[in-house]
Design a protein around this motif. Structure first.
Motif: not given
Length: 710
Positions: A461, A491, A504, A540, A543
């Motif tokens: 990602l 990611s 995400h 990240t 999500c």
């Protein structure tokens, strides 16, 4: 409304009308000879005024050697009501080749043939693949390719770096090579340096037999990159082979190119009269630039040239694959830039030297579906833009208001659908790749794809501070086969300051066999590699990870590396060294590695060495909630947790009960989840499964993967 129809055929002529599917009896009219001929006819027609009809170009079966890249731009575009389509003639298979046939072969030695290739003399035309009857052949190498063990056999190993910290010279072990080579500087070393995270293929500058040293024309990495593995020096036990050596051309199907003399050598696997030899030449077959409402469907695209392991200049979010001066870009079979509403479907992209399909910078609402992308030299599909510029007013009016989306144009891919594709065995030249690679992008749907047999990531990602992408109903299996520190779904956040983001959505994916490849300093293959099913790396955050099944990830099922506010719910994790890992970086920015939630998941293992959680430099802020989960370890009803603290390095293992005393998982259960048939891969739950009492929602695995055609 009827479509305006043109035809292209291998026995056509660009001076004809293109409106007949075959030449007439008088040989005075018939189809065009090339796609470019059809494009130019459509362009001329549109220049006279809007035809107010859809336009379809049917391409007859046969092989088309493209003289140059087919470029389709704004002048070639369709509209919503009147799209333009280039499609295979029903029941036939057109092949678009980026290569040049090689003829005029002469005997050289034994079964080996030679052919003059003047365009390659002086290194002006190099390639790492040669094709025979459409299939890539083996470049002559030492050690020989091992068909019985293609991934982990056929290697030799370094003794060490030539000097401490060197990234451009290494020493090989005594008695490594069987013979001397007349032209070692024609050869390349294909080597996994450093920790084995990625490979490089680099020309040999010098080979010193006295010191057993190979010096390369450049190092494996460039320290001027904005971000990368800052240093990747050679280490003992790095695996490599040397290829493109005439002395090693010793079996059928091998070839090599002497670029100094401009001469190609080949030992055909069957008599040459039975086949066609093609050398790759173009690096891109179809380029959509400023185009809209164009369909490309039903083609086989193959035989393009290759390059080094990096992505297009000017993007962001591509990690270590940033451009480097003097390196050659690998190219893309189909490249889209500054385009919208196009459809790439039902194509077979096979053994191209670079990426399969590449969406660069602004690309809006394309559909990429039901393609097979196999044995690409680099990535399968790439979506990668930037966040550094906004369009000038003159750009926004380019299509004279026909495409109102231009007024909202952003310099990265948005709202594209990548669905029902089969992507496999990519990264056949460069290994630091993904089946689907995404950098800066927003709102894209990656769904119902089958991804398998990849050397590194399944889906990456990349970096994205603009919004979420949705990954759902994909099968990702047999990945991380040649590298480690990677994941089936990965990611990464190379710029942690952009980590404040929407996040995400990763849901209803089936992940199986994330193997990892790691050789120790003795050159022995180990199975203790850093590999992850779902890897939320480098900050990240935000999500939503729901309803995924992760099984046979040799490292960890799910890893959070410094991220915050991630939600993990209703997932099934089976096996692994650790099933869930919360990991610190060397430092953590204030506010990160906090607020994560892990609820109503099933964690199951039959491996006595598996631990429930890995808590790396733990603090109470990492988890906002962990509860209503179901744990089961067939060999240990009490389960266990491992805590890692660094520095100093210390390992403390303690039971689930102690974890619950800390305030976590107080409503969770240790019990058999009662899968219908785990050994057969049936992850449905019996009606009396204790997971259902905790609120786990049954997963409909029949919806995962490529959907049947309606």
């Amino acid at each position: 409304m009827d479509s305006l129809t043109f035809y292209v055929a291998t026995n056509g002529n660009n001076d004809w009308s293109g409106q007949l599917s075959a030449p007439n009896a008088q040989q005075s009219d018939g189809p065009f000879a090339t796609l470019a001929g059809a494009r130019d006819a459509i362009r001329a027609l549109k220049a006279q005024g809007d035809p107010n009809q859809p336009i379809t170009v049917f391409v007859r079966g046969g092989k088309y050697f493209l003289a140059k890249t087919l470029v389709l731009g704004a002048a070639d575009s369709g509209t919503r009501k009147h799209p333009v389509a280039y499609v295979a003639y029903p029941g036939e298979q057109p092949i678009l080749s980026g290569g040049r046939p090689v003829r005029d072969w002469q005997p050289y030695q034994g079964e080996i043939l030679q052919a003059e290739l003047p365009g390659s003399k002086g290194g002006k035309w190099k390639f790492r693949r040669l094709f025979f009857n459409g299939e890539p052949q083996i470049r002559a190498r030492y050690p020989n390719f091992d068909p019985e063990n293609p991934l982990y056999g056929g290697w030799v190993f370094t003794e060490d770096a030539a000097e401490p910290g060197s990234e451009s010279a290494f020493k090989y072990r005594p008695d490594t090579f069987a013979r001397r080579w007349a032209k070692p500087t024609e050869a390349e070393a294909n080597i996994f340096s450093g920790l084995g995270w990625a490979n490089d293929i680099i020309t040999i500058k010098e080979l010193d037999e006295a010191t057993r040293t190979i010096t390369l024309v450049h190092g494996t990495k460039d320290h001027d990159r904005p971000w990368n593995y800052e240093s990747n020096p050679f280490r003992p036990g790095n695996r490599f082979f040397v290829e493109n050596l005439l002395e090693e051309l010793d079996q059928p199907g091998e070839w090599c190119l002497d670029s100094e003399e401009g001469r190609l050598y080949f030992w055909p696997p069957t008599p040459l009269a039975e086949g066609e030899v093609v050398a790759p030449y173009l690096d891109c077959l179809i380029s959509l630039r400023g185009a809209a409402w164009i369909t490309i469907s039903g083609f086989t695209l193959s035989e393009t040239t290759d390059g080094d392991n990096y992505l297009h200049d000017g993007g962001e979010g591509y990690g270590p694959m940033t451009p480097i001066a003097g390196w050659k870009y690998c190219g893309d079979a189909i490249h889209l830039r500054d385009s919208a509403y196009c459809c790439i479907e039902e194509n077979r992209i096979y053994a191209v030297g670079g990426n399969g399909i590449y969406l660069e910078e602004y690309n809006l609402r394309h559909t990429i579906r039901r393609n097979e992308i196999a044995y690409a030299g680099a990535n399968g599909i790439v979506l990668l833009g930037s966040k550094r510029r906004h369009p000038a007013p003159e750009e926004l009016s380019r299509w004279e208001g026909r495409n109102r989306h231009q007024s909202h144009k952003q310099p990265h891919p948005q709202f594209n659908q990548i669905v029902d594709n089969h992507i496999h065995h990519c990264g056949s030249i460069n290994k630091y790749v993904a089946a689907i690679f995404m950098g800066v992008s927003d709102g894209n749907l990656i769904a119902h794809n089958l991804i398998e047999y990849m050397p590194h990531h399944g889906i990456n990602l990349g970096t994205n501070s603009y919004g979420r992408n949705i990954l759902e109903y994909n099968i990702v299996r047999h990945v991380a086969l040649e590298t480690h520190d990677t994941g089936a779904i990965n990611s990464w956040m190379e710029d942690e300051y952009d980590s404040e983001r929407v996040g995400h959505v990763i849901r209803f994916n089936l992940i199986d066999d994330v193997r990892g490849c790691h050789f120790d300093d003795q050159g022995v293959l180990r199975n203790d590699a850093l590999t992850f099913g779902i890897y939320l790396d480098n900050y990240t955050s935000n999500c939503f990870v729901y309803g995924n099944i992760v099984t046979r990830a040799t490292g960890t099922g799910i890893t959070v590396h410094c991220g915050k506010n991630n939600i993990f719910e209703n997932n099934i994790i089976i096996g692994g060294t650790w099933q869930v890992r919360y990991q610190y970086h060397y430092y953590v920015m204030p506010g990160f590695l906090t607020g994560n939630r892990f609820c109503r998941n099933i964690l199951y293992t039959q491996d006595p060495k598996t631990h429930l959680f890995c808590l790396h430099r733990w603090s109470d802020y990492v988890l906002a909630e962990s509860d209503y989960n179901l744990f089961f370890k067939t060999s240990d009803p009490t389960y266990s947790i491992v805590e890692l603290q660094r520095p100093p390095i210390a390992t403390v293992v303690f039971p689930l009960a102690q974890w619950q005393e800390m305030g976590y998982d107080q409503n969770s259960l240790v019990a058999d989840p009662l899968f219908v048939d785990l050994e057969a891969g049936d992850y449905r739950l019996h009606p009396d499964s204790p997971a259902l009492k905790l609120g786990f929602v049954p997963l409909d695995v029949s919806k995962i993967g490529i959907r049947p055609r309606a």
